[in-house]
Enzyme design. Structure first.
Site, PDB file in Angstrom:
ATOM      1  N   CYS A  46      -3.023  -0.891  -1.642  1.00  0.00           N
ATOM      2  CA  CYS A  46      -3.103  -1.133  -0.895  1.00  0.00           C
ATOM      3  C   CYS A  46      -1.613   0.385   0.169  1.00  0.00           C
ATOM      4  O   CYS A  46      -0.840   0.347  -0.610  1.00  0.00           O
ATOM      5  CB  CYS A  46      -2.811  -1.935   0.442  1.00  0.00           C
ATOM      6  SG  CYS A  46      -2.852  -1.387   2.210  1.00  0.00           S
ATOM      7  N   SER A  48      -0.455   0.640   2.568  1.00  0.00           N
ATOM      8  CA  SER A  48       0.731   0.031   3.312  1.00  0.00           C
ATOM      9  C   SER A  48       1.639  -0.640   2.342  1.00  0.00           C
ATOM     10  O   SER A  48       2.983  -0.031   3.151  1.00  0.00           O
ATOM     11  CB  SER A  48       0.007  -1.518   4.020  1.00  0.00           C
ATOM     12  OG  SER A  48      -0.823  -0.717   5.300  1.00  0.00           O
ATOM     13  N   HIS A  51       3.426   3.305   2.351  1.00  0.00           N
ATOM     14  CA  HIS A  51       4.401   3.125   2.971  1.00  0.00           C
ATOM     15  C   HIS A  51       5.634   2.366   3.220  1.00  0.00           C
ATOM     16  O   HIS A  51       6.515   2.947   3.564  1.00  0.00           O
ATOM     17  CB  HIS A  51       3.714   3.025   4.204  1.00  0.00           C
ATOM     18  CG  HIS A  51       2.424   3.504   4.665  1.00  0.00           C
ATOM     19  ND1 HIS A  51       2.210   4.837   4.148  1.00  0.00           N
ATOM     20  CD2 HIS A  51       1.667   2.989   5.780  1.00  0.00           C
ATOM     21  CE1 HIS A  51       1.173   5.152   5.014  1.00  0.00           C
ATOM     22  NE2 HIS A  51       0.870   4.191   5.549  1.00  0.00           N
ATOM     23  N   HIS A  68       0.957  -7.513  -1.577  1.00  0.00           N
ATOM     24  CA  HIS A  68       0.570  -7.950  -0.030  1.00  0.00           C
ATOM     25  C   HIS A  68      -1.233  -8.044  -0.239  1.00  0.00           C
ATOM     26  O   HIS A  68      -1.740  -9.298   0.840  1.00  0.00           O
ATOM     27  CB  HIS A  68       0.471  -7.604   1.062  1.00  0.00           C
ATOM     28  CG  HIS A  68      -0.053  -6.615   1.754  1.00  0.00           C
ATOM     29  ND1 HIS A  68       0.408  -5.072   0.955  1.00  0.00           N
ATOM     30  CD2 HIS A  68      -0.978  -6.353   1.817  1.00  0.00           C
ATOM     31  CE1 HIS A  68      -0.430  -4.084   2.309  1.00  0.00           C
ATOM     32  NE2 HIS A  68      -1.704  -4.312   2.090  1.00  0.00           N
ATOM     33  N   CYS A 175      -6.852  -8.170   2.410  1.00  0.00           N
ATOM     34  CA  CYS A 175      -6.387  -7.271   2.977  1.00  0.00           C
ATOM     35  C   CYS A 175      -7.538  -5.883   3.012  1.00  0.00           C
ATOM     36  O   CYS A 175      -8.119  -6.283   4.037  1.00  0.00           O
ATOM     37  CB  CYS A 175      -4.905  -6.444   3.026  1.00  0.00           C
ATOM     38  SG  CYS A 175      -4.506  -4.801   3.827  1.00  0.00           S
TER      39      CYS A 175
HETATM   40  N1  APR Z   1      -8.328  13.729   8.876  1.00  0.00           N
HETATM   41  C1  APR Z   1      -9.802  13.080   7.986  1.00  0.00           C
HETATM   42  N2  APR Z   1      -8.960  12.229   6.923  1.00  0.00           N
HETATM   43  C2  APR Z   1      -7.796  12.117   6.738  1.00  0.00           C
HETATM   44  C3  APR Z   1      -7.666  13.200   7.263  1.00  0.00           C
HETATM   45  C4  APR Z   1      -7.613  13.661   8.663  1.00  0.00           C
HETATM   46  N3  APR Z   1      -6.564  14.666   9.013  1.00  0.00           N
HETATM   47  N4  APR Z   1      -5.988  12.839   6.458  1.00  0.00           N
HETATM   48  C5  APR Z   1      -6.392  11.953   5.556  1.00  0.00           C
HETATM   49  N5  APR Z   1      -7.691  11.930   5.171  1.00  0.00           N
HETATM   50  C6  APR Z   1      -8.350  10.551   4.576  1.00  0.00           C
HETATM   51  C7  APR Z   1      -7.902  10.774   3.067  1.00  0.00           C
HETATM   52  O1  APR Z   1      -8.589  11.788   2.387  1.00  0.00           O
HETATM   53  C8  APR Z   1      -7.902   9.406   2.232  1.00  0.00           C
HETATM   54  O2  APR Z   1      -9.179   9.186   1.385  1.00  0.00           O
HETATM   55  O3  APR Z   1      -7.940   9.455   4.920  1.00  0.00           O
HETATM   56  C9  APR Z   1      -7.718   8.266   3.529  1.00  0.00           C
HETATM   57  C10 APR Z   1      -7.302   7.511   3.833  1.00  0.00           C
HETATM   58  O4  APR Z   1      -7.520   6.415   2.647  1.00  0.00           O
HETATM   59  P1  APR Z   1      -6.525   6.085   2.386  1.00  0.00           P
HETATM   60  O5  APR Z   1      -5.056   6.675   1.590  1.00  0.00           O
HETATM   61  O6  APR Z   1      -7.073   5.053   0.861  1.00  0.00           O
HETATM   62  O7  APR Z   1      -5.519   4.716   3.299  1.00  0.00           O
HETATM   63  P2  APR Z   1      -6.489   2.792   3.333  1.00  0.00           P
HETATM   64  O8  APR Z   1      -5.637   1.902   1.871  1.00  0.00           O
HETATM   65  O9  APR Z   1      -8.211   3.001   3.347  1.00  0.00           O
HETATM   66  O10 APR Z   1      -5.758   3.098   4.263  1.00  0.00           O
HETATM   67  C11 APR Z   1      -6.005   3.734   5.541  1.00  0.00           C
HETATM   68  O11 APR Z   1      -4.722   1.782   7.035  1.00  0.00           O
HETATM   69  O12 APR Z   1      -4.625   0.252   6.338  1.00  0.00           O
HETATM   70  C12 APR Z   1      -3.375   1.460   6.521  1.00  0.00           C
HETATM   71  O13 APR Z   1      -1.441   1.196   6.038  1.00  0.00           O
HETATM   72  C13 APR Z   1      -3.125   2.109   5.844  1.00  0.00           C
HETATM   73  O14 APR Z   1      -2.083   3.614   7.415  1.00  0.00           O
HETATM   74  C14 APR Z   1      -3.243   3.539   5.900  1.00  0.00           C
HETATM   75  C15 APR Z   1      -5.077   3.368   6.812  1.00  0.00           C
HETATM   76 ZN    ZN Z   2      -2.855  -3.952   2.762  1.00  0.00          ZN
END
Ligand code: APR
Ligand code: ZN
Length: 375
Positions: A46, A48, A51, A68, A175
């Site tokens: 994930c 997170s 992060h 997690h 999650c």
């Molecule tokens: N505008 C739109 N989309 C964006 C932007 C932006 N400015 N910047 C990044 N993205 C997109 C990325 O291209 C990616 O497809 O946001 C998506 C984020 O997806 P992941 O990195 O796979 O993250 P995910 O596991 O879905 O989690 C998203 O939720 O749980 C929290 O910590 C996690 O903060 C994170 C969020």
């Molecule tokens: Zn998570």
């Protein structure tokens, strides 16, 4: 029989901020009173966790075992554990449910007072860790720590699931899936025929789309700067997708124009302040609700003109999709077994635990939705 004994096993340890995962032999102490030792079978990667590696989460102390989002089998239980026994199929809960505090007893909240999302903890409730590696104490992560063959969790941070649940993808209920899906159903309470926008089409955003679709939303608009995410989003229910880079005006303005004044529900699933503001600004001035799902970096702050709320907008957020974890996860698992939704659609890669660094490379490159590590 390993009950009552220290287990030596393999785990992916993060020794310090920014370090790659290091596969080590660790010692996992037996569970103490009200604790449960679990054999992890599968665990998802994930954002997170990423992060946490980067030191962006305040509750992280190194060295640590991250992870997690998992499914496993109870190996042994400590004293006075009532509702779990060896062999039970379980999901660890990063947001625990003690079932006794004010919040657990209140139907409006799913945040048990024992939830350690913002406090620096990293140890079990007696103040010690169950993990040792090379003579050093290794910290726990978010009540879970699942990048390991065995982990120990508090009884309130684990729930028994159906014995027939898939060990292949059910970990996503721990999650990513539940967080997104519940944000639509519980936090926003998306209504039939409504218009929704989802910023960020990773695992979380796609699970929000699944929730919006089941709730009967009429328009589901996916927004991502990576257009490779659009096909999957449409397959799961997005009716249209927008790449902010295709426009020379703010994406919120584009959405307001395309929806006749703004959306009913906006979801932020990226974790950036700019997308949180874009979500808020794309919501309808009179009745739009914005839900923050993404986790922002520690110390990030958001600034906006309060007038934006005065006209009737709502800004809210949720953790774990608003689900009371211990009591909701078993039903979500049954719903998944009944094919109410298809978790497999979120899985793009499977790797052995040893290849965890490859899994994080896939996350960084944007090539994966969810990678599941088979432990
Ligand atoms: N505008 C739109 N989309 C964006 C932007 C932006 N400015 N910047 C990044 N993205 C997109 C990325 O291209 C990616 O497809 O946001 C998506 C984020 O997806 P992941 O990195 O796979 O993250 P995910 O596991 O879905 O989690 C998203 O939720 O749980 C929290 O910590 C996690 O903060 C994170 C969020
Ligand atoms: Zn998570």
């Amino acid at each position: 029989d390993t009950a009552g004994k220290v287990i030596k096993c393999k785990a992916a340890v993060t020794w310090e901020k920014g370090a790659p995962f290091s596969i080590e032999e660790v010692e996992v102490a037996p569970p103490k009173a009200q604790e449960v030792r679990i054999k992890i079978i599968a665990t998802g990667i994930c954002r997170s966790d990423d992060h946490a590696v980067e030191g962006k989460l305040s509750q992280v102390k190194f060295p640590i075992i991250l992870g997690h989002e998992a499914v496993g089998i109870v190996e042994s239980t400590g004293e006075s554990v009532k509702n779990l026994k060896p062999g039970d199929r379980v999901i660890p809960l990063f947001a625990p449910q003690c079932e006794q505090c004010m919040c657990c007893k209140d139907p409006r909240s799913n945040i048990c007072i024992a939830t350690k999302l913002t406090k620096s903890v990293g140890v079990m409730s007696d103040g010690t860790s169950r993990f040792t590696c090379k003579g050093k104490q290794i910290y726990h992560f978010l009540n879970t720590s699942t990048f390991t063959e065995y982990t120990v969790v508090d009884e309130m941070a684990v729930t028994k699931i159906d014995g027939g649940a898939s060990l292949e993808n059910t970990c996503l209920i721990g999650c990513g899936f539940s967080t997104g899906y519940g944000s639509a159903l519980n936090t926003a309470k998306v209504h039939p025929g409504s218009t929704c926008v989802i910023f960020g089409l990773g695992g979380i955003g796609l699970a929000v789309i699944m929730g919006c679709k089941i709730a009967g939303a009429g328009r589901i608009i996916g927004v991502d700067v990576n257009p490779d995410k659009f096909d999957k989003a449409k397959e799961l229910g997005a009716t249209e997708c927008i790449n902010p880079k295709d426009y020379d005006k703010p994406v919120a303005q584009v959405i307001v124009e395309q929806t006749g004044g703004g959306v009913d529900y906006a979801f932020e699933c990226v974790g950036h302040i700019e997308t949180m503001l874009a979500a808020l600004n794309s919501s309808h001035f009179a009745y739009g609700t914005t839900v923050i799902v993404g986790v922002s970096a520690k110390e990030a702050t958001i600034t906006f003109d309060p007038m934006i709320l005065l006209t009737g907008r709502t800004l809210k957020g949720s953790v774990f999709g608003g689900w009371k974890s211990k009591s909701s996860v078993p039903q979500l698992v049954l719903d998944s077994m009944a094919k109410k939704f298809d978790l497999e659609k979120l899985v793009t890669h499977r790797l052995p635990l040893d290849k965890i660094n490859e899994g994080f490379d896939l996350l960084h490159s944007g090539k994966s939705i969810r990678t599941i590590l088979l432990v």
